[in-house]
Every structure is written in C-alpha cells, then in structure tokens.
Design a protein around this motif. Structure first.
Motif, mmCIF file in Angstrom:
data_model
loop_
_atom_site.group_PDB
_atom_site.id
_atom_site.type_symbol
_atom_site.label_atom_id
_atom_site.label_comp_id
_atom_site.label_asym_id
_atom_site.label_seq_id
_atom_site.Cartn_x
_atom_site.Cartn_y
_atom_site.Cartn_z
ATOM 1 N N THR A 137 -30.922 -56.293 -65.853
ATOM 2 C CA THR A 137 -30.413 -55.006 -66.326
ATOM 3 C C THR A 137 -29.629 -54.297 -65.226
ATOM 4 N N ILE A 151 -26.124 -55.966 -65.052
ATOM 5 C CA ILE A 151 -25.233 -55.602 -66.162
ATOM 6 C C ILE A 151 -24.710 -54.185 -65.991
ATOM 7 N N TYR A 157 -20.877 -52.779 -65.110
ATOM 8 C CA TYR A 157 -20.214 -51.858 -66.036
ATOM 9 C C TYR A 157 -19.767 -50.578 -65.335
ATOM 10 N N SER A 208 -23.305 -50.972 -72.713
ATOM 11 C CA SER A 208 -24.217 -51.695 -71.830
ATOM 12 C C SER A 208 -25.665 -51.557 -72.278
ATOM 13 N N VAL A 225 -26.270 -54.102 -74.998
ATOM 14 C CA VAL A 225 -26.427 -55.452 -74.443
ATOM 15 C C VAL A 225 -27.811 -55.632 -73.838
ATOM 16 N N TRP A 229 -30.875 -58.046 -75.122
ATOM 17 C CA TRP A 229 -31.312 -59.092 -74.199
ATOM 18 C C TRP A 229 -32.812 -58.992 -73.919
ATOM 19 N N TYR A 256 -29.743 -59.639 -83.963
ATOM 20 C CA TYR A 256 -28.444 -60.232 -83.663
ATOM 21 C C TYR A 256 -27.469 -60.074 -84.823
ATOM 22 N N TYR A 274 -21.720 -55.699 -81.344
ATOM 23 C CA TYR A 274 -21.824 -54.760 -80.231
ATOM 24 C C TYR A 274 -22.277 -55.473 -78.959
ATOM 25 N N PHE A 275 -23.057 -56.533 -79.117
ATOM 26 C CA PHE A 275 -23.513 -57.301 -77.962
ATOM 27 C C PHE A 275 -22.326 -57.952 -77.251
ATOM 28 N N GLY A 333 -20.119 -55.254 -75.690
ATOM 29 C CA GLY A 333 -20.709 -54.698 -74.483
ATOM 30 C C GLY A 333 -20.588 -55.623 -73.298
ATOM 31 N N LEU A 334 -20.723 -56.918 -73.516
ATOM 32 C CA LEU A 334 -20.545 -57.869 -72.420
ATOM 33 C C LEU A 334 -19.122 -57.841 -71.900
#
Length: 300
Positions: A177, A180, A184, A218, A221, A225, A282, A288-289, A292-293
């Motif tokens: 976390t 990530i 960002y 973020s 994501v 995760w 998912y 959005y996942f 966000g990545l």
C-alpha cells in the motif's frame, strides 16, 4: 525520334476507379492479425472457464452423480441441496471473513496513504532508506517468519482468531500500500502542495484537504488488492485460527476434507460460495482497479 516514356497502368475496379493494392494488402494483413488475436483470446477464455464449468455443474449434481468419471457431464438431476449444505456450513465463517477483511483493508489503506504522502512530499534525511526497508517486507516469504511470528503473537497475548488476522494483514499490507500511494503522490504536481504550504497548511492539513480528495483511484486499487489477499489467505488463517473462529478458507478446507467419503457436490458449491465475494468485487470495481493502477504509472 523521341522516346515515349510509358507509365505503369493503375489497376481499376469494376467501376473504373483506381484500386490501391498496397492499402488493400495492409487491410487484409490487419484483418488476419485481428482474427488471430481474437482466436488466441477465445482460447485463453476457454482454458480459464473450463474449471469454472466443472465447478458449476458438479455443484448441482446429487451424491451418486458427482464423481470424477462424470466430471464433464451435465447433472442427471439438478439439485440445490449441495448449495444449501455448503451455505449452512460456511455462512458463519463467511461472516467472520467479512469482519476480518473490511477493517484490515481499510486500516492498511489509510496507513499506506499516510506513508506514501510523507515519503513522497515531506521527505526527510534517510527517507529513501526507510522506503527501501518498508518494501523489503514484500520479499520475505511468509513461511520463513511463521514460527517466530507465532511465538511473538503468543508472547504479547493478542486475542486469537480474527483480531490476530486483522493485525497480520494490516502489517503485511503496509509495504504494497505504501508503494502504490507513494507512486501515485509522486505524480501530483509539486505546485499544488507548495500552494497549500503558502496558504499556511501544515502536513496533516495538506494531506487531508489537498491530497486525500484526489486519492480515490489509489484507494480503490489498494482496497481491492487487500480485500482479495486477506479473503483468499489460508496460511495465516490455519496458523492463527481454528474452525471455530477462523475465516472461510479454513472452514472450506474442513468442509472438503472432513469426511471419509468425499462429497464433491458440496465441496464445489462451497468453493463457489467462498470465491463469490472477490468475484463480485472485481466485477463491480474492476474498471476502477485498472484505472487506478494506470493513474500512478506515469509521472506528470
């Protein structure tokens, strides 16, 4: 005599208009390439969905019909008894998993966001070393620390079961976390943070009023995760909980191995029930996942 230069004839179609052979060839190659790509994707989809098909059809088979010899066949008689049995057995553990993954995902996301903000915008001496040490936790196999970790949990007297699992998933979720969120926040224009400082905002006010509102990609994501990792975890669950106070992965393992005569229909229904929450996450938040990545992949 003057030589007459001959120009090559331009091919024409039936209507008399010129035909660009180069463009037509490129279009044919493009069509063939696209067809091959879709054929490969279709093959991969079939490979992925074959186990799902076996799970699904077996979960609706009766006790005599659910056997390896008829794994590919449709049920002779469709029944929902397997689903009812699996739900009765797993529903308490599913609720315990929800109690575990929701706070674990939220707490680790908040801590990762704070770490990422400090390491990206309020750098200090040795910040890169601290960041490296945090990331080092991502590369330590869980199996290598399981025995000392068990002893540590026993020594501090932390409540077993779900509270211990929440703590472990929060601690082991901090490295990813932090990574990530730091990546960002590095893409956020530096002028935005400087403007907040000029206006008199301190570190926490800058984080709360400037960066936190734009951190939704973020957070999505990280939450997906962490939710998935904590929900599917079995190693921590089998070490630090039991069938009475553990998550759904422990209960599913006991369901599959708890009888001398394997009940494949109930096991398959239980596996589908246990995987349904992550599948729904998912399906609902998948786009959005990915977004966000990508939002933290290029520095602006």
């Amino acid at each position: 005599m003057t030589a007459v230069e001959s120009t090559p004839a331009t091919p024409t179609g039936t209507s008399g208009t010129p035909v660009d052979l180069g463009r037509r060839g490129a279009r044919e190659r493009f069509t063939a390439g696209r067809t091959a790509k879709y054929a490969a994707l279709l093959l991969f989809v079939v490979i992925v969905l074959v186990p799902v098909y076996v799970l699904l059809v077996t979960s609706f088979k009766g006790a005599g019909d659910a056997n390896p010899a008829r794994a590919w066949n449709l049920p002779q008689t469709w029944t929902t008894e397997n689903w009812q049995t699996a739900w009765t057995t797993l529903s308490p553990a599913i609720w315990r998993s929800v109690q575990m993954v929701v706070p674990a995902a939220i707490i680790s996301a908040v801590l990762g966001s704070l770490n990422g903000f400090v390491l990206s915008r309020w750098t200090f001496k040795g910040a890169n070393l601290v960041f490296t040490l945090i990331l080092f936790g991502m590369f330590i196999p869980y199996q290598a620390v399981m025995i000392p970790l068990t002893q540590l949990v026993l020594d501090i007297g932390f409540p077993g079961g779900i509270p211990t699992l929440i703590l472990l998933h929060v601690v082991y979720g901090i490295p990813i976390t932090t990574l990530i969120f730091r990546n960002y926040y590095m893409t956020v224009p530096h002028e935005l943070v400087e403007a907040a400082r000029v206006d008199g905002a301190g570190m926490l006010r800058t984080y709360w009023s400037v960066l936190l509102p734009i951190s939704v990609p973020s957070f999505v994501v990280v939450l997906i995760w962490q939710f998935t990792n904590a929900w599917n975890d079995f190693l921590f669950a089998v070490f630090f909980s039991s069938s009475q106070n553990g998550p759904v992965t422990v209960a599913l393992n006991n369901l599959a191995n708890g009888a001398l005569l394997q009940d494949y229909g109930v096991s398959m229904a239980g596996a589908l029930l246990a995987s349904l929450p992550t599948l729904l996450v998912y399906i609902i938040l998948g786009k959005y996942f990915v977004g966000g990545l990508m939002s933290g992949s290029v520095k602006g």
